[in-house]
Design an enzyme around this catalytic site. Structure first.
Site, PDB file in Angstrom:
ATOM      1  N   GLY A 104      18.499  -5.322  -0.412  1.00  0.00           N
ATOM      2  CA  GLY A 104      17.446  -5.546   0.581  1.00  0.00           C
ATOM      3  C   GLY A 104      17.392  -7.023   0.955  1.00  0.00           C
ATOM      4  O   GLY A 104      18.329  -7.788   0.704  1.00  0.00           O
ATOM      5  N   PHE A 130      -2.345 -11.772  11.967  1.00  0.00           N
ATOM      6  CA  PHE A 130      -2.228 -10.795  10.884  1.00  0.00           C
ATOM      7  C   PHE A 130      -3.435 -10.952   9.966  1.00  0.00           C
ATOM      8  O   PHE A 130      -4.024 -12.042   9.880  1.00  0.00           O
ATOM      9  CB  PHE A 130      -0.919 -11.033  10.104  1.00  0.00           C
ATOM     10  CG  PHE A 130       0.062  -9.886  10.231  1.00  0.00           C
ATOM     11  CD1 PHE A 130       0.685  -9.599  11.427  1.00  0.00           C
ATOM     12  CD2 PHE A 130       0.364  -9.088   9.121  1.00  0.00           C
ATOM     13  CE1 PHE A 130       1.580  -8.543  11.540  1.00  0.00           C
ATOM     14  CE2 PHE A 130       1.257  -8.027   9.216  1.00  0.00           C
ATOM     15  CZ  PHE A 130       1.865  -7.753  10.432  1.00  0.00           C
ATOM     16  N   GLN A 178      -1.085  -2.327  -3.851  1.00  0.00           N
ATOM     17  CA  GLN A 178      -1.713  -2.456  -2.536  1.00  0.00           C
ATOM     18  C   GLN A 178      -1.759  -1.133  -1.769  1.00  0.00           C
ATOM     19  O   GLN A 178      -0.738  -0.462  -1.602  1.00  0.00           O
ATOM     20  CB  GLN A 178      -0.956  -3.477  -1.686  1.00  0.00           C
ATOM     21  CG  GLN A 178      -1.587  -3.682  -0.320  1.00  0.00           C
ATOM     22  CD  GLN A 178      -1.140  -4.972   0.338  1.00  0.00           C
ATOM     23  OE1 GLN A 178      -0.026  -5.042   0.833  1.00  0.00           O
ATOM     24  NE2 GLN A 178      -1.987  -5.979   0.325  1.00  0.00           N
ATOM     25  N   HIS A 182      -2.273   0.141   1.918  1.00  0.00           N
ATOM     26  CA  HIS A 182      -2.308  -0.337   3.298  1.00  0.00           C
ATOM     27  C   HIS A 182      -3.340   0.503   4.031  1.00  0.00           C
ATOM     28  O   HIS A 182      -3.332   1.732   3.919  1.00  0.00           O
ATOM     29  CB  HIS A 182      -0.923  -0.180   3.935  1.00  0.00           C
ATOM     30  CG  HIS A 182      -0.791  -0.904   5.238  1.00  0.00           C
ATOM     31  ND1 HIS A 182      -1.484  -0.523   6.366  1.00  0.00           N
ATOM     32  CD2 HIS A 182      -0.070  -1.995   5.579  1.00  0.00           C
ATOM     33  CE1 HIS A 182      -1.181  -1.353   7.354  1.00  0.00           C
ATOM     34  NE2 HIS A 182      -0.333  -2.254   6.906  1.00  0.00           N
ATOM     35  N   LEU A 211       3.695   4.315   7.614  1.00  0.00           N
ATOM     36  CA  LEU A 211       2.936   3.132   7.991  1.00  0.00           C
ATOM     37  C   LEU A 211       2.743   2.989   9.492  1.00  0.00           C
ATOM     38  O   LEU A 211       3.680   3.155  10.265  1.00  0.00           O
ATOM     39  CB  LEU A 211       3.680   1.894   7.489  1.00  0.00           C
ATOM     40  CG  LEU A 211       2.906   0.605   7.689  1.00  0.00           C
ATOM     41  CD1 LEU A 211       1.828   0.489   6.639  1.00  0.00           C
ATOM     42  CD2 LEU A 211       3.821  -0.587   7.629  1.00  0.00           C
ATOM     43  N   GLU A 237       0.271  -3.359  10.493  1.00  0.00           N
ATOM     44  CA  GLU A 237      -0.874  -4.221  10.762  1.00  0.00           C
ATOM     45  C   GLU A 237      -0.712  -4.954  12.100  1.00  0.00           C
ATOM     46  O   GLU A 237      -1.684  -5.449  12.673  1.00  0.00           O
ATOM     47  CB  GLU A 237      -0.967  -5.235   9.616  1.00  0.00           C
ATOM     48  CG  GLU A 237      -2.250  -5.976   9.557  1.00  0.00           C
ATOM     49  CD  GLU A 237      -2.406  -6.644   8.203  1.00  0.00           C
ATOM     50  OE1 GLU A 237      -2.259  -5.968   7.173  1.00  0.00           O
ATOM     51  OE2 GLU A 237      -2.642  -7.850   8.187  1.00  0.00           O
ATOM     52  N   ARG A 245      -6.098  -6.531   3.403  1.00  0.00           N
ATOM     53  CA  ARG A 245      -5.882  -5.089   3.241  1.00  0.00           C
ATOM     54  C   ARG A 245      -6.778  -4.439   2.194  1.00  0.00           C
ATOM     55  O   ARG A 245      -7.188  -3.295   2.358  1.00  0.00           O
ATOM     56  CB  ARG A 245      -4.416  -4.855   2.880  1.00  0.00           C
ATOM     57  CG  ARG A 245      -3.532  -5.192   4.033  1.00  0.00           C
ATOM     58  CD  ARG A 245      -2.088  -5.158   3.681  1.00  0.00           C
ATOM     59  NE  ARG A 245      -1.310  -5.437   4.888  1.00  0.00           N
ATOM     60  CZ  ARG A 245       0.000  -5.522   4.933  1.00  0.00           C
ATOM     61  NH1 ARG A 245       0.704  -5.358   3.822  1.00  0.00           N
ATOM     62  NH2 ARG A 245       0.622  -5.766   6.051  1.00  0.00           N
ATOM     63  N   HIS A 292       1.321   1.059  -0.599  1.00  0.00           N
ATOM     64  CA  HIS A 292       2.211   0.279   0.245  1.00  0.00           C
ATOM     65  C   HIS A 292       3.043  -0.762  -0.492  1.00  0.00           C
ATOM     66  O   HIS A 292       4.219  -0.951  -0.182  1.00  0.00           O
ATOM     67  CB  HIS A 292       1.356  -0.419   1.298  1.00  0.00           C
ATOM     68  CG  HIS A 292       2.126  -1.159   2.336  1.00  0.00           C
ATOM     69  ND1 HIS A 292       3.032  -0.534   3.164  1.00  0.00           N
ATOM     70  CD2 HIS A 292       2.137  -2.469   2.686  1.00  0.00           C
ATOM     71  CE1 HIS A 292       3.559  -1.435   3.991  1.00  0.00           C
ATOM     72  NE2 HIS A 292       3.044  -2.615   3.713  1.00  0.00           N
ATOM     73  N   ARG A 307      -1.886  -8.918  -1.551  1.00  0.00           N
ATOM     74  CA  ARG A 307      -0.945  -9.633  -0.675  1.00  0.00           C
ATOM     75  C   ARG A 307      -1.455  -9.647   0.762  1.00  0.00           C
ATOM     76  O   ARG A 307      -1.993  -8.649   1.241  1.00  0.00           O
ATOM     77  CB  ARG A 307       0.417  -8.920  -0.706  1.00  0.00           C
ATOM     78  CG  ARG A 307       1.372  -9.408   0.364  1.00  0.00           C
ATOM     79  CD  ARG A 307       2.734  -8.800   0.227  1.00  0.00           C
ATOM     80  NE  ARG A 307       2.861  -7.451   0.715  1.00  0.00           N
ATOM     81  CZ  ARG A 307       3.105  -7.124   1.991  1.00  0.00           C
ATOM     82  NH1 ARG A 307       3.222  -8.054   2.907  1.00  0.00           N
ATOM     83  NH2 ARG A 307       3.240  -5.861   2.328  1.00  0.00           N
TER      84      ARG A 307
END
Ligand code: FAD
Length: 570
Positions: A12, A118, A231, A233, A243, A246, A277, A343, A384
C-alpha cells in the site's frame, strides 16, 4: 531460503513509499516488497478525500503549527507531539515530491494544487485528486518501483514473523498460486500491512484488512499499542457500510435527522458537519437512540442537493457513483442514508519516529520496522483527523525507508533454521486440513464480527465488555472446530481466510481488553460508565501483549512538547 537486504511486507501507500526511499538511498540494495494482494489492489487505492499539508494555496494564514495543534486536539491529546510535529512539518515537501513523481492532484484556477476543508482542520489544507486520491498516489508509487526494477512478491501471504533474541530475522510466506511455503531472511523487515476493519461486521474497509501484521507481531511476543481506539467514520452508506468520503461534507453537504434538522448544531455549533469523526459519529448514534433517525430507523441523511449537479460530478464523482451503484440513489436529487461504519485503526505496532518497533515501554527490536495504518507512532492518538492517514503513510513510509537503508549498511544476514520453520508451517496447514469440526469458516467469522460489534462498538461499558470477552474466548476456542472444505494447494482462499480469522480474533482480543482497562472516555473510546476524560490516570498509551491465557496490559507515557491538554470543544 530467500534472501534480501530489506523485506517490506505491504504494497500500500506506506510500503511503496518506504520502498521508493530505499531505492533512492541506494538502488543497489536487494529489496523485496511482499503483498497478499497485487500492490495496486492494496486498500490504499480506495482512499478518497485527500491528504493534508499546509501548502497555503487556499488559506495563506495556515501553518504547520496550526496543523499540528489541530491534530493533537483531534487526538484528544493522546498523540505523541514529537511525532505530530514531524508529520506536519514534513507534509508540504512530501506532497511536492508526489507531484514531481506525476500524481495528478486537482488544481485551482491559478494552477496550484487545490485544497479542501476536512473535519477538525482549522483551514482548507486537504490536497486531493477529485475523490480518488489514494488511487492517484498509489499508481504513481507502484510505477516508480517498477522503474527501479524492485522485486515484488505479489499475492504471497506472510504467515509468520520470526523474532529471536530481540532481533527480527525473517518471515515465513506462502505463495497463493502454488501453495508452497518459503522462508525469507533479511537484515531489516518493515510491516506496512494496513488495518483491521474486518474485525467488525460493518466496515468501509476492504476484505483484505484483517490485521495480519498486528497479529503476527503480537504472536512474536511484542506489544500492540492503543488498540482500543477504533475509528467509526460517520458516513458509511446505509446499510452496506461503504464509505461516503468526508470530502462530501468538506464540499458543504449537510447531515439531517428524521425531523429535518441539521442536528450537528447541538453537538458542534462552530464546526457543524466538519467536527472530528468521533464527535460526529456519536452525534448520529445519539440522534438514532433518541428516536430521531430518518423514518424512525437507524440512519440519518447526508444531503448534497444544494451543491448542484456540476460540483457533485466534478469534485465527488466516486461518492455519487457509490450511492448510485449500491442503492440506486441519484445524489443530485435525493439525500443518501448514512450511519457510522468502522473505518480506521488509531492503534497498532508501537514505533519510534524512525519507525523502529518498540519491544515494551522502553526498548526497541533490532531489524524490525513498521509504518502506515498498522503502526502506531502515534500521530492520531485517540482519534484521527481525516486526510492525516495518507499523510502518515507518506511521511513515515519515507522515514522508514531511509532509516532501513542506513540501518542495513555493514550488517550481515541473520541465521535462521529454515527446515524447522518450514516443518512448523506445513504442520499448521495439515492440522487445519485435518480438523473435523462442525463449523464453516464464514459462520464463525460472522459470530466473531457480531460479537465485537455488539460488545465493543461506539458506546462501551464494563458490563458489556466483560461479557464480550467471555464470548470471545469461547469463539477463539471454536477455531479448532472449523472444517475446511478445500484441501487443495492452488489458490486455496479458504485456507488463507482461516489464517485471517485467527489473526482477526487475536486483534479483537487486544482491542476489547485495552478498552475494558481504559476507564475513561477519550476520542473514539466512549465509556458509558466513565463518560469523561481522565488525564491524571489515563493520559498514557496502552501496551497489550498476547499471552496464552489472555491479554496483558501495560502503559507508556505520552510525549507532550508544546500543547498542554485542554478540554476539547468544536
Ligand atoms: C474507504 C476509505 C477511504 C479512505 N480515504 C482516506 C482519505 O481520503 N485520506 C486519508 O488520509 N485516509 C483515508 N483512508 C485511510 C487510508 O486510506 C489508510 O489508512 C491507508 O491507505 C493505509 O495504507 P497502508 O499502506 O498502511 O495499508 P494498505 O493500503 O491497507 O496496504 C496493506 C498492504 O499489506 C498487505 N498485506 C496485509 N497482510 C499481509 C500478509 N499477511 N501477507 C502479505 N501482505 C499482506 C496487503 O496486501 C497490502 O498490500 C481511507 C480509508 C478507507 C477505508
Amino acid at each position: 531460503m530467500l534472501e534480501h537486504d530489506i523485506a517490506i511486507v505491504g504494497g500500500g501507500l506506506a510500503g511503496c513509499r518506504a520502498a521508493l526511499e530505499v531505492k533512492r538511498y541506494n538502488p543497489d540494495l536487494n529489496l523485496a516488497v511482499i503483498a497478499k494482494t497485487h500492490p495496486i489492489r492494496s486498500h490504499s487505492v480506495a482512499a478518497q478525500g485527500g491528504i493534508a499539508a499546509t501548502l497555503k494555496n487556499v488559506d495563506s494564514e495556515d501553518s504547520w503549527e496550526t496543523h499540528a495543534f489541530d491534530t493533537v486536539k483531534g487526538s484528544d491529546y493522546l498523540a505523541d507531539q514529537d511525532a505530530v510535529e514531524l508529520l506536519t512539518k514534513e507534509a508540504p515537501n512530501v506532497i511536492y515530491d508526489l507531484e514531481h513523481l506525476g500524481v495528478l492532484f486537482s488544481r485551482l484556477e491559478n494552477g496550484t494544487i487545490a485544497q479542501r476543508a476536512f473535519g477538525g482542520h482549522t483551514y482548507q489544507r486537504t490536497c486531493y485528486a477529485a475523490d480518488k486520491t489514494g488511487h492517484a498516489i498509489l499508481h504513481e508509487l507502484v510505477s516508480s518501483l517498477l522503474r527501479y526494477g524492485t522485486k515484488i512478491y505479489d499475492e504471497w501471504y506472510v504467515t509468520r514473523l520470526v523474532v529471536e533474541d530481540n532481533v527480527a530475522k525473517g518471515l515465513v510466506m506462502y505463495e497463493q498460486s502454488t501453495g508452497h511455503f518459503e522462508v525469507l531472511r533479511a537484515k531489516a523487515i518493515l510491516f506496512a500491512t494496513g488495518g483491521y476493519g474486518r474485525v467488525f461486521n460493518t466496515t468501509s474497509n476492504d476484505y483484505s484488512c484483517t490485521g495480519d501484521g498486528l497479529a503476527m507481531t503480537a504472536r512474536a511476543g511484542l506489544p500492540l499499542q492503543d488498540m482500543e481506539f477504533v475509528q467509526f467514520h460517520p458516513t458509511g452508506l446505509y446499510p452496506v457500510g461503504v464509505l461516503i468520503s468526508e470530502a462530501v461534507r468538506g464540499e458543504g453537504a449537510y447531515l439531517i435527522n428524521g425531523e429535518g434538522d441539521r442536528f450537528m448544531a447541538s453537538y458542534a455549533p462552530k464546526q457543524m458537519e466538519l467536527a472530528p469523526r468521533d464527535i460526529t459519529s456519536r452525534a448520529i448514534v445519539s440522534e438514532v437512540r433518541a428516536g430521531r433517525g430518518v423514518e424512525g430507523g437507524t440512519f440519518v441523511h447526508l444531503d448534497l442537493r444544494h451543491l448542484g449537479e456540476e460540483k457533485i460530478h466534478q469534485r465527488l464523482p466516486f461518492c455519487w457513483e457509490e450511492a448510485h451503484r449500491h442503492l440506486g440513489i441519484d445524489a443530485v436529487k435525493e439525500p443518501m442514508p448514512v450511519r457510522p461504519t468502522i473505518h480506521y485503526s488509531m492503534g497498532g505496532i508501537p514505533v519510534n519516529t524512525d519507525c523502529q518497533v518498540r519491544n515494551g515501554a522502553q526498548g526497541l527490536v533490532e531489524g524490525f520496522f513498521a509504518a502506515g495504518e498498522t503502526s502506531c507512532v502515534s500521530v492520531h492518538g485517540a482519534n484521527r483527523l481525516g486526510s492525516n492517514a495518507l499523510l502518515e503513510c507518506v511521511v513515515y513510509g519515507r522515514r522508514a525507508g531511509y532509516k532501513m537503508a542506513a540501518y542495513v549498511e555493514g550488517r550481515s544476514l541473520p541465521s535462521l533454521d529454515e527446515k524447522k520453520l518450514l516443518e512448523e508451517a506445513e504442520r499448521d496447514r495439515a492440522q487445519l486440513f485435518e480438523q473435523q469440526g462442525n463449523y464453516r469458516l464464514e459462520q464463525l467469522r460472522r459470530k466473531f464480527q457480531d460479537c465485537m460489534t455488539t460488545y465493543c462498538g461506539v458506546y462501551r461499558s464494563e458490563e458489556l465488555m466483560t461479557e464480550g470477552l467471555e464470548r470471545l474466548a469461547e469463539l477463539r476456542a471454536q477455531l479448532t472446530e472449523v472444517r475446511l472444505d478445500d484441501r487443495g494447494k492452488v489458490w486455496n482462499t479458504e485456507l488463507t481466510e482461516a489464517w485471517e480469522l485467527r489473526n482477526l480474533m487475536a486483534v479483537g482480543s487486544a482491542i476489547m481488553t485495552g478498552a475494558l482497562h481504559r476507564q475513561e472516555s477519550r476520542g473514539a473510546h466512549s465509556r458509558e460508565d466513565f463518560p469523561t476524560r481522565d488525564d491524571p490516570n489515563f493520559l498514557k498509551h496502552t501496551l497489550a501483549y498476547l499471552k496464552e491465557d489472555g491479554v496483558m496490559i501495560e502503559y507508556r507515557p505520552v510525549v507532550i512538547t508544546r500543547f498542554e491538554p485542554k478540554e476539547r470543544k468544536y
